[in-house]
Write an enzyme that holds these catalytic residues in place. Structure first.
Site, PDB file in Angstrom:
ATOM      1  N   ARG A   1       0.828  -1.221   0.000  1.00  0.00           N
ATOM      2  CA  ARG A   1       0.000   0.000   0.000  1.00  0.00           C
ATOM      3  C   ARG A   1       0.862   1.270   0.000  1.00  0.00           C
ATOM      4  NH1 ARG A   1      -3.274  -3.497  -0.612  1.00  0.00           N
ATOM      5  NH2 ARG A   1      -5.452  -3.505   0.052  1.00  0.00           N
TER       6      ARG A   1
ATOM      7  N   SER B   1     -10.916  -0.454   3.024  1.00  0.00           N
ATOM      8  CA  SER B   1     -10.187  -0.575   4.298  1.00  0.00           C
ATOM      9  C   SER B   1      -9.772   0.818   4.760  1.00  0.00           C
ATOM     10  CB  SER B   1      -8.909  -1.392   4.114  1.00  0.00           C
ATOM     11  OG  SER B   1      -9.205  -2.687   3.672  1.00  0.00           O
TER      12      SER B   1
ATOM     13  N   GLU C   1      -5.374   4.179   5.987  1.00  0.00           N
ATOM     14  CA  GLU C   1      -4.910   3.743   4.671  1.00  0.00           C
ATOM     15  C   GLU C   1      -5.286   4.771   3.594  1.00  0.00           C
ATOM     16  OE1 GLU C   1      -4.926   1.863   0.882  1.00  0.00           O
ATOM     17  OE2 GLU C   1      -6.802   2.002   1.974  1.00  0.00           O
TER      18      GLU C   1
HETATM   19  N1  EPU Z   1     -11.218 -10.144  10.214  1.00  0.00           N
HETATM   20  C1  EPU Z   1     -11.884 -10.075  11.403  1.00  0.00           C
HETATM   21  N2  EPU Z   1     -12.972  -9.258  11.505  1.00  0.00           N
HETATM   22  C2  EPU Z   1     -13.403  -8.522  10.464  1.00  0.00           C
HETATM   23  C3  EPU Z   1     -12.707  -8.577   9.242  1.00  0.00           C
HETATM   24  C4  EPU Z   1     -11.608  -9.398   9.140  1.00  0.00           C
HETATM   25  O1  EPU Z   1     -11.537 -10.721  12.366  1.00  0.00           O
HETATM   26  O2  EPU Z   1     -14.409  -7.795  10.632  1.00  0.00           O
HETATM   27  C5  EPU Z   1     -10.063 -11.064  10.090  1.00  0.00           C
HETATM   28  C6  EPU Z   1     -10.522 -12.449   9.662  1.00  0.00           C
HETATM   29  O3  EPU Z   1      -9.780 -13.402  10.347  1.00  0.00           O
HETATM   30  C7  EPU Z   1     -10.169 -12.479   8.185  1.00  0.00           C
HETATM   31  C8  EPU Z   1      -8.892 -11.651   8.174  1.00  0.00           C
HETATM   32  O4  EPU Z   1      -9.152 -10.617   9.119  1.00  0.00           O
HETATM   33  O5  EPU Z   1      -9.927 -13.777   7.741  1.00  0.00           O
HETATM   34  C9  EPU Z   1      -8.570 -11.063   6.836  1.00  0.00           C
HETATM   35  O6  EPU Z   1      -9.716 -10.341   6.318  1.00  0.00           O
HETATM   36  P1  EPU Z   1      -9.803  -9.981   4.770  1.00  0.00           P
HETATM   37  O7  EPU Z   1      -9.594 -11.189   3.943  1.00  0.00           O
HETATM   38  O8  EPU Z   1     -11.057  -9.225   4.533  1.00  0.00           O
HETATM   39  O9  EPU Z   1      -8.528  -9.062   4.537  1.00  0.00           O
HETATM   40  P2  EPU Z   1      -8.001  -7.721   5.242  1.00  0.00           P
HETATM   41  O10 EPU Z   1      -6.583  -7.948   5.605  1.00  0.00           O
HETATM   42  O11 EPU Z   1      -8.920  -7.259   6.308  1.00  0.00           O
HETATM   43  C10 EPU Z   1      -7.066  -6.779   2.998  1.00  0.00           C
HETATM   44  C11 EPU Z   1      -7.085  -5.510   2.209  1.00  0.00           C
HETATM   45  C12 EPU Z   1      -8.396  -5.359   1.436  1.00  0.00           C
HETATM   46  C13 EPU Z   1      -8.567  -6.563   0.532  1.00  0.00           C
HETATM   47  C14 EPU Z   1      -8.550  -7.830   1.388  1.00  0.00           C
HETATM   48  C15 EPU Z   1      -8.610  -9.080   0.555  1.00  0.00           C
HETATM   49  C16 EPU Z   1      -5.694  -3.936   3.472  1.00  0.00           C
HETATM   50  C17 EPU Z   1      -5.654  -2.706   4.307  1.00  0.00           C
HETATM   51  N3  EPU Z   1      -6.904  -4.370   3.098  1.00  0.00           N
HETATM   52  O12 EPU Z   1      -8.064  -6.684   4.011  1.00  0.00           O
HETATM   53  O13 EPU Z   1      -8.267  -4.187   0.624  1.00  0.00           O
HETATM   54  O14 EPU Z   1      -9.774  -6.504  -0.205  1.00  0.00           O
HETATM   55  O15 EPU Z   1      -7.299  -7.872   2.126  1.00  0.00           O
HETATM   56  O16 EPU Z   1      -7.391  -9.266  -0.061  1.00  0.00           O
HETATM   57  O17 EPU Z   1      -4.638  -4.493   3.153  1.00  0.00           O
HETATM   58  C18 EPU Z   1      -8.659  -1.830   0.634  1.00  0.00           C
HETATM   59  O18 EPU Z   1      -7.436  -1.689   0.624  1.00  0.00           O
HETATM   60  O19 EPU Z   1      -9.444  -0.844   0.621  1.00  0.00           O
HETATM   61  C19 EPU Z   1      -9.213  -3.183   0.691  1.00  0.00           C
HETATM   62  C20 EPU Z   1     -10.536  -3.416   0.805  1.00  0.00           C
END
Ligand code: EPU
Length: 346
Positions: free
Chosen positions: A173, A246, A342
């Site tokens: 990012r 995010s 972010e």
């Molecule tokens: N989780 C929770 N509670 C929640 C959401 C997530 O506990 O409410 C935990 C769960 O264990 C889940 C893990 O977090 O398995 C990962 O969640 P997710 O797959 O949604 O990924 P993220 O790390 O929260 C990142 C990116 C997203 C992208 C997703 C999928 C960043 C800041 N965000 O989110 O990007 O869509 O991975 O690859 O790196 C964005 O940048 O705007 C964005 C949406």
């Protein structure tokens, strides 16, 4: 109310412009001047315009990664050029895309052309010009992998330049465009897209989704469909409820702290990161601190995904920012980790 735009030929100027429809968090703010540029060759003239020259300039795409904290005492520059050109090479195609094209339209077009690579990045809001700035990423893929060059106006040297991938200094990012914020105005991005490539199926949820879809031999189309299903289920749609994806980055911590966190919080998801560091799930931390679905008035964190700041209706920029601060303080008090926003905060 918006003031009437004045057409200057290739660009339009609007003074005291309403920004409510130009940011997906739907913050109702105004900008001193809005310059919408369709012909980017006129950028030097736009920037030399008396009302603009020497003042602050904020470059805007679709406003999908932005929190506006108050009225903008600057010129907002909306880059609205269009167009796609392709250059055939042996095993890949170079695709030069104007910064003003919508990212998701480009991803769908690339899949339609039989090009591989961008399928995991489908349905990300925003423009092509914004994609290198924060090195957009999702489901195990970052756009940097497919970027060949970025064309930009260099405000320091006052000339159009072409930055190759190394010069862009991409990381999670992050890029040189964020590092030296305000220096470059991206006008086009050239992608290097292979005709064939191993699919990225490792990210949690993708394989399960494909199985549920009954897919035996996955193609980029299947991956795109799986990602669409996952995103639609997990992330609130900005067309329905104001948000900027995010709102916090996943924090990166050193090996010692990562071990301590894993020991104290066995459920906390963590991914290995560069140089022995680890990336922790900010969503998990925010949910554990009790903020998933929490709100103060119309500002809150989504009840679908704890990492997404949402505007339930009429939240102002300061109210959204205050709620974000509350989340940062709550997570810091409970875990000793300071979350960083972010999106761009202006
Ligand atoms: N989780 C929770 N509670 C929640 C959401 C997530 O506990 O409410 C935990 C769960 O264990 C889940 C893990 O977090 O398995 C990962 O969640 P997710 O797959 O949604 O990924 P993220 O790390 O929260 C990142 C990116 C997203 C992208 C997703 C999928 C960043 C800041 N965000 O989110 O990007 O869509 O991975 O690859 O790196 C964005 O940048 O705007 C964005 C949406």
């Amino acid at each position: 109310m918006n003031n009437e735009p004045v057409d200057m030929g290739g660009f339009q100027l609007t003074s005291d412009a309403a920004m409510g429809r130009r940011n997906t968090l739907r913050v109702d703010a105004r900008a001193r001047l809005l310059a919408e540029v369709h012909d980017v060759t006129r950028l030097p003239e736009v920037l030399a315009y008396p009302a603009i020259a020497g003042g602050k300039v904020l470059v805007l795409g679709e406003g999908s990664n932005l929190l506006i904290r108050g009225d903008i005492d600057a010129t907002v520059l909306a880059i609205a050029n269009r167009g796609v050109e392709t250059f055939q090479r042996d095993d890949h195609v170079l695709v030069r895309v104007a910064a003003g094209e919508r990212w998701d339209d480009f991803v769908r077009w690339s899949l339609g052309q039989g090009l591989a690579g961008l399928e995991n990045l489908i349905l990300i809001p925003g423009t092509v010009g914004a994609s290198p700035i924060q090195n957009i990423g999702a489901y195990g893929v970052e756009v940097a992998e497919f970027i060949d060059t970025v064309e930009a106006w260099d405000t320091q040297q006052a000339e159009f330049v072409i930055l190759d991938k190394a010069a862009c200094a991409f990381s999670y990012r992050h890029s040189t465009f964020k590092q030296q914020a305000g220096r470059w105005i991206v006008v086009a991005v050239t992608f290097r897209l292979p005709r064939e490539r191993p699919l990225s199926l490792d990210y949690a949820g993708i394989a399960e989704e494909m199985e549920a879809m009954g897919v035996q031999r996955p193609t980029p189309y299947h991956v795109a469909e799986a990602v669409i299903r996952l995103r639609s289920r997990k992330l609130p749609d900005p067309a329905v409820i104001g948000n900027a994806g995010s709102f916090f980055k996943n924090p990166i911590v050193g090996a010692v702290q990562a071990d301590a966190m894993a020991l104290a919080h066995p459920g906390l998801p963590a991914w290995p990161h560069a140089g022995g560091t680890a990336k922790l799930s900010a969503g998990w931390l925010i949910e554990a601190a009790g903020f998933k679905g929490a709100r103060d008035g119309d500002a809150g964190m989504s009840n679908r995904h704890a990492l997404v700041l949402v505007n339930h209706g009429k939240a102002t920029g300061p109210q959204l920012w205050a709620f974000a601060q509350k989340v940062i303080a709550g997570v810091e008090a409970m875990f000793g980790i300071t979350l960083e926003p972010e999106p761009q905060v202006v």
